[in-house]
Design a protein around this motif. Structure first.
Motif, mmCIF file in Angstrom:
data_model
loop_
_atom_site.group_PDB
_atom_site.id
_atom_site.type_symbol
_atom_site.label_atom_id
_atom_site.label_comp_id
_atom_site.label_asym_id
_atom_site.label_seq_id
_atom_site.Cartn_x
_atom_site.Cartn_y
_atom_site.Cartn_z
ATOM 1 N N TRP A 16 37.164 -34.542 38.686
ATOM 2 C CA TRP A 16 36.620 -33.436 39.483
ATOM 3 C C TRP A 16 36.955 -33.679 40.948
ATOM 4 O O TRP A 16 36.619 -34.731 41.506
ATOM 5 C CB TRP A 16 35.113 -33.335 39.324
ATOM 6 N N PRO A 66 35.624 -27.422 39.386
ATOM 7 C CA PRO A 66 35.631 -28.497 40.394
ATOM 8 C C PRO A 66 36.630 -28.290 41.520
ATOM 9 O O PRO A 66 36.673 -29.113 42.442
ATOM 10 C CB PRO A 66 35.990 -29.738 39.574
ATOM 11 N N GLY A 119 31.893 -28.426 40.439
ATOM 12 C CA GLY A 119 32.074 -28.635 39.006
ATOM 13 C C GLY A 119 30.759 -28.649 38.269
ATOM 14 O O GLY A 119 30.664 -28.160 37.135
ATOM 15 N N ARG A 135 33.202 -38.204 39.899
ATOM 16 C CA ARG A 135 33.955 -38.049 38.646
ATOM 17 C C ARG A 135 35.441 -37.984 38.981
ATOM 18 O O ARG A 135 35.851 -37.204 39.845
ATOM 19 C CB ARG A 135 33.521 -36.793 37.889
ATOM 20 N N HIS A 162 36.966 -36.586 43.936
ATOM 21 C CA HIS A 162 37.140 -37.491 42.798
ATOM 22 C C HIS A 162 36.296 -38.755 42.943
ATOM 23 O O HIS A 162 36.650 -39.800 42.391
ATOM 24 C CB HIS A 162 38.613 -37.884 42.632
#
Length: 752
Positions: free
Chosen positions: A459, A471, A465, A456, A453
């Motif tokens: 994700w 992801p 991803g 993003r 994470h």
């Protein structure tokens, strides 16, 4: 800290201390540089103002002191040390020039390296279809090999069955063939023996009759002749008469019975073509490959169809692998980066020209300052005279002092500007080295990017991803980098089995199972092989009962060794002729001459042919004696071996066929199992190796950013900073030394 900054979880009030602790070395050096930047202009300003007020050595008056000579020598020695240190300053300036030149050539190197990487990446993309075609082409080779074996099934499968049968059967057929040959030889020997016996019997009777006639003729001639009554003829006649008893046949026809019965029995046996029966056994074994080929035509056709269907399956699997989709995404990123590079390259070239000009000015200023110091040192030392008073110093010495003060002035004017450049390049270069280059080399930077994470929030794994649209798959930058570095294929590196599982679609057991299923239909029937029929067996037994074993061969050989006559007729005729020549001419002599001639004729016409018949008889007897030796035992052994071989064929040939058929099937399946395993490994591990991607990354980060940018930048601040720092002691000693070289306006009264 980088993770927290990227995730916007950074608390400056709390985390700034940790950043300061990490950057403590850079901060200290930066603070020292800032102090240098601030203090040097101030010190220079006040120093200048102070000297304008005739302070700080600005008064052009030198007072005489008792330790003046030691001070001057001390300053001279210090100046010598400074001159030696000036070599380090020269080295620093040289570093600056080298760094500036590296930055100058950075653009061209970057352009060449980038174009080379783009070509490699484009080749990497273009080679993928070729590699897939290569894999499919290898299947064609494997299929052709299997087709070749299937077309040659008569020799491969049938030949193996034949090779399994031959060791049990061929020796028996060879023994039977040898026995058939022995029967034929026995028949020929019996015929020859029978003919010889007939000739000997007839010849012996005729010979006995003719010799008796000659003997009677000689006796009559001797009895009816008056010549034998008187001496010495009488002795010759008596001698001839005494030798007539040796004139007769030496053979007893009753001792050589006929073998007609044995010959008739053997002839009855030979009426059956035993040799053709044996050859039929050989033929039945040699026909095994042909039978296998004829009986497997339909099955081989079905197997070939299955192999063709596997070819279509492999082609579909290869075309269904999403490697090209992944590579198309990579290609899009590559093209975007290439466009960006070509768009920004002119700007980089423009900025590089500014950097080159600025670096050249910096190096020129340092060189100018150092040159003033060297000229001041040179002129001052060479022009100084201890006999000249301060107001009367020479022009050369005064010029040296002026050069030293000029160097000091330029140092105060420009060294703080140089330090600004040093601090800026130091902060940028050191942080790039510590925060980018070193973490990239030890993969800590990749570990940061692999933080869930991070790039993003929604994700967990950014790379999976981005590449796989999932992801949650554990696909990390570090793992991809390591696998690509090792040269693994895109499929295994990017874990494309989550998108397209090639192991399931390219099921080895499923595909080879289809082949085995078809090969199980191979039903070869060779159970009706008959090595020797019942008629042949009966003839072998009849040969044993033909009676040739009961013939008295020693008796025949004994008679065959005898001479046809009791005496050698030629020797007897010569002796008789010699005695006849001693007789007086007359009827007796002529009669005996005729009898001598008859004896020679009998020897030539009867004895010699009879001797030939005896030799033939002897040869035939020996052949028969050898053939009949342990005949019953040999025939019984052959019949037992024949029964054993026939039982072997009846009982085991089916299992042999089944076993060899399985081996043949495993061979065919083995080709494809090995090929399919290779396909699986080639596609997952070797096809479209992503090593060019890693090479491009290494070129961009380690090569361009660190090698072409950060390294020259660090070399620049190191060289210029070293030279700038060494100017401080040079300024101090130059100011002190200038007082002893410049011409003063006033002076104390100097003693001698």
């Amino acid at each position: 800290m980088i993770r927290e900054i990227l995730q916007r979880n950074f608390d400056f009030s709390v985390d700034s201390k940790e950043i300061a602790y990490y950057e403590i070395g850079i901060l200290i050096c930066t603070i020292l540089g800032l102090l240098f930047i601030i203090l040097m202009p101030l010190v220079g300003y006040f120093f200048c103002m102070c000297r304008c007020c005739n302070k700080c050595g600005g008064e052009m008056h030198q007072r005489q002191k008792q330790n003046e000579s030691c001070r001057r020598k001390g300053f001279a020695l210090s100046l010598l040390v400074i001159c030696l240190l000036m070599r380090q300053v020269d080295l620093g300036i040289m570093y600056g020039f080298v760094a500036n030149h590296q930055v100058r050539t950075l653009i061209k190197r970057t352009e060449n390296l980038t174009e080379s990487n783009y070509r490699d990446l484009q080749t990497f993309l273009n080679e993928t279809p070729k590699q897939i075609d290569y894999i499919l082409a290898q299947y064609t080779n494997t299929k052709n090999k299997a087709f070749s074996d299937l077309d040659d099934v008569d020799n491969l499968l049938g030949g193996r069955i034949k090779d399994q049968v031959k060791p049990k059967v061929i020796p028996v057929l060879d023994d039977m063939k040898a026995m058939v040959t022995a029967i034929r030889q026995s028949r020929d020997a019996l015929e020859s023996m029978n003919d010889s016996l007939k000739n000997i019997s007839d010849g012996s009777t005729q010979l006995s009759t003719d010799l008796t006639d000659v003997k009677n003729s000689v006796e009559n001639s001797l009895q009816n002749s008056n010549d034998c009554a008187s001496e010495p003829t009488k002795d010759i006649c008596d001698n001839i008469r005494s030798e007539l008893s040796n004139l007769g046949s030496n053979l007893d026809a009753n001792q050589l019975p006929s073998v007609d019965d044995q010959l008739n029995k053997v002839n009855d046996i030979c009426k059956t073509d035993l040799e053709s029966l044996v050859n039929k056994g050989y033929t039945s074994i040699d026909e095994i490959p042909g039978k296998v080929g004829n009986q497997t035509v339909d099955v081989i056709t079905d197997v070939k169809k299955v192999l063709d269907s596997i070819s279509s399956t492999i082609k579909n699997v290869s075309q269904s692998i999403p490697i090209e989709e992944v590579l198309s995404q990579v290609s899009r990123y590559i093209n975007d980066s290439k466009d960006y590079f070509h768009r920004e390259l002119p700007k980089l070239e423009e900025y590089d020209s500014y950097w080159w000009l600025g670096g050249l000015i910096v190096c020129f200023l340092l060189t100018l300052i150092v040159t003033f110091f060297f000229l001041g040192l040179l002129c001052g030392v060479c022009g100084y005279s201890k006999h000249a008073t301060p107001t009367r110093r020479g022009c050369v010495s005064n010029t040296g002092g002026i050069f030293l003060m000029a160097g000091v002035g330029f140092s105060f004017l420009f060294c703080w500007i140089l330090m600004i450049l040093v601090v800026l390049t130091f902060v940028i270069g050191a942080n790039v080295e510590k925060l980018v280059c070193e973490p990239y080399a030890n993969k800590q930077l990749l570990q940061v990017l692999d933080t869930p994470h991070l790039l993003r929030k929604d994700w967990r794994f950014f790379l999976s991803g981005l590449m796989l649209n999932n992801p949650n798959i554990n696909l990390t930058f570090e793992q991809v980098y390591s696998d690509c570095k090792k040269g693994r294929g895109v499929y295994a590196t990017f874990q494309l089995e989550h998108v397209f599982n090639i192991s399931e679609n390219l099921n080895i057991e499923k595909n080879t199972g289809k082949i085995m299923k078809e090969l199980e239909n191979l039903n070869v029937n060779i159970d009706n092989i008959e090595l020797f029929n019942q008629t042949g067996r009966e003839n072998l037994e009849n040969f044993v009962n033909s009676g040739i074993e009961g013939i008295d061969y020693p008796q025949y050989l004994k008679e065959a060794e005898k001479s046809p006559t009791k005496v050698d007729l030629l020797v007897f005729a010569s002796s008789l002729e010699e005695k006849t020549d001693k007789l007086p001419d007359g009827n007796l002599k002529q009669d005996l001459k005729r009898d001598v001639q008859r004896i020679k004729t009998i020897h030539q016409q009867q004895v010699l042919p009879m001797q030939q018949s005896l030799n033939t008889l002897k040869q035939s007897v020996r052949i028969l004696e050898h053939t009949s030796k342990k005949l019953s035992e040999r025939v019984n052994k052959i019949i037992m071996s024949l029964d054993s071989a026939q039982n072997f064929l009846t009982s085991n040939v089916s299992s042999i066929v089944t076993e060899e058929t399985k081996k043949f099937g495993k061979t065919i399946v083995g080709y494809f199992a090995h090929y399919l395993e290779w396909v699986l490994y080639a596609i997952t591990e070797e096809m479209t190796s992503c090593k060019p991607v890693v090479t491009a990354m290494d070129s961009a980060v380690s090569g361009v950013l660190c090698g072409y940018a950060a390294d020259p930048l660090n070399l620049f601040w190191f060289g210029i900073g070293q030279a700038t720092a060494l100017l401080l002691p040079a300024v101090i000693f130059a100011v002190k030394l200038a007082k002893y070289y410049r011409r003063m306006d006033s002076e104390d009264i100097y003693d001698e």
